[in-house]
Design an enzyme around this catalytic site. Structure first.
Site, mmCIF file in Angstrom:
data_model
loop_
_atom_site.group_PDB
_atom_site.id
_atom_site.type_symbol
_atom_site.label_atom_id
_atom_site.label_comp_id
_atom_site.label_asym_id
_atom_site.label_seq_id
_atom_site.Cartn_x
_atom_site.Cartn_y
_atom_site.Cartn_z
ATOM 1 N N SER A 130 0.872 -1.257 -0.003
ATOM 2 C CA SER A 130 0.105 -0.050 -0.119
ATOM 3 C C SER A 130 0.915 1.246 0.038
ATOM 4 O O SER A 130 2.058 1.271 0.589
ATOM 5 C CB SER A 130 -0.838 0.084 1.135
ATOM 6 O OG SER A 130 -1.614 1.358 1.407
ATOM 7 N N TYR A 143 -2.820 -0.567 9.783
ATOM 8 C CA TYR A 143 -2.620 -0.752 8.307
ATOM 9 C C TYR A 143 -1.351 -0.360 7.810
ATOM 10 O O TYR A 143 -0.603 -1.143 7.301
ATOM 11 C CB TYR A 143 -3.990 -0.107 7.483
ATOM 12 C CG TYR A 143 -3.968 -0.443 6.234
ATOM 13 C CD1 TYR A 143 -4.368 -1.586 5.890
ATOM 14 C CD2 TYR A 143 -3.288 0.261 4.936
ATOM 15 C CE1 TYR A 143 -4.694 -2.144 4.591
ATOM 16 C CE2 TYR A 143 -3.527 -0.198 3.757
ATOM 17 C CZ TYR A 143 -4.022 -1.397 3.395
ATOM 18 O OH TYR A 143 -4.081 -1.958 2.385
#
Length: 274
Positions: A130, A143
């Protein structure tokens, strides 16, 4: 796509947003594809074997079954992932633990189980990370931490097996998918902070990575993504300032007033402005 015909590919998170599109694109390009997912679908166009990737005992058997079904393995795409709100100022909870388990440890387990077959085929591993692995945002610490750790794992793996197995990391930004549902429900939507990109663009970047003559190290999915990666790596203080300015703008606009998990950050920002 050139270079995929006949290649044997395993995709984790195969029934998720990226996984479904990726499996279809790989199959259309002539690859032989199997998937792993918590929710099986062995009779679909791309067979998906059921596996809880957070279960250390289940992963080796599931990978072995997939490899046996494919007759070997040329490419592993570690795509499985989960999200959710997790402010860094609060103690880690089940949401944090699950993101670390799925986003990092599941990929580690799957890769370890697949490496003998990949080495035999001189294959490749692609990790779907990501942009938040290098450009972290507040209120989503789990995350960002899990994806940054995934990149660190990929880097270590490259040093260990890179003579025989190509190792690449792809860095998508935000894509509209259910992974963001819990964050939005907590009043912490990324709207206005992270720019949306298409599923098709992410899938195309993964396919380019898989078919490159040499396995690229890091791959952004858009031109903006390449700029953000470069900024985060070569001018991290500037990247921090840009994130802080964006977040301060959202707080000033009242976008986070209804989000209990953001209350501490909102209070501190407003105290600092007095």
């Amino acid at each position: 796509m050139s270079g995929l015909a006949g290649r044997r590919v395993l995709v984790t998170g195969a029934r998720g947003t990226f996984g479904r599109h990726l499996g279809a694109a790989l199959a259309a390009a002539g690859a032989r594809v199997a998937g792993l997912d918590l929710h099986p679908d062995e009779d679909g166009a791309v067979p998906v074997l059921g596996c809880d990737l957070t279960d250390p005992a289940a992963v080796p058997a599931a990978v072995a079954a997939a490899v046996d079904r494919l007759g070997g393995l040329d490419l592993l795409v570690n795509n499985a992932g989960v999200g959710g709100p997790a402010p860094a100022e609060l103690p880690p909870d089940e949401v944090v633990r699950r993101q670390l388990e799925v986003n990092l440890l599941a990929a580690w387990r799957t890769t370890a189980a697949a490496l003998p077959a990949l080495e035999a085929a001189r294959g490749r591993v692609v990790f779907v990370a990501s942009r938040m692995a290098v450009l972290p945002l507040p209120l989503a610490a789990a995350y960002g931490v899990s994806k940054r750790a995934l990149v660190a794992y990929a880097d270590a793996l490259r040093h260990e097996v890179g003579t025989h197995v190509g190792v690449s990391v792809v860095y998508p930004s935000m894509v509209a998918s259910p992974i963001h549902d819990t964050t939005a429900e907590a009043g912490l939507s990324l709207s206005g902070v992270s720019r949306l990109e298409t599923v098709e663009g992410v899938v195309a970047a993964i396919l380019r990575t898989a078919t490159a003559r040499r396995a690229p190290r890091d791959v952004a999915t858009t031109a903006r993504g390449r700029l953000e990666l470069a900024l985060a790596r070569h001018a991290p203080a500037l990247a921090d300032r840009l994130v802080r300015r964006t977040v301060a703008g959202r707080i000033a606009a009242g976008d986070l007033d209804a989000a209990p998990l953001a209350a501490g950050m909102v209070r501190r920002h407003r105290e600092a402005r007095r």
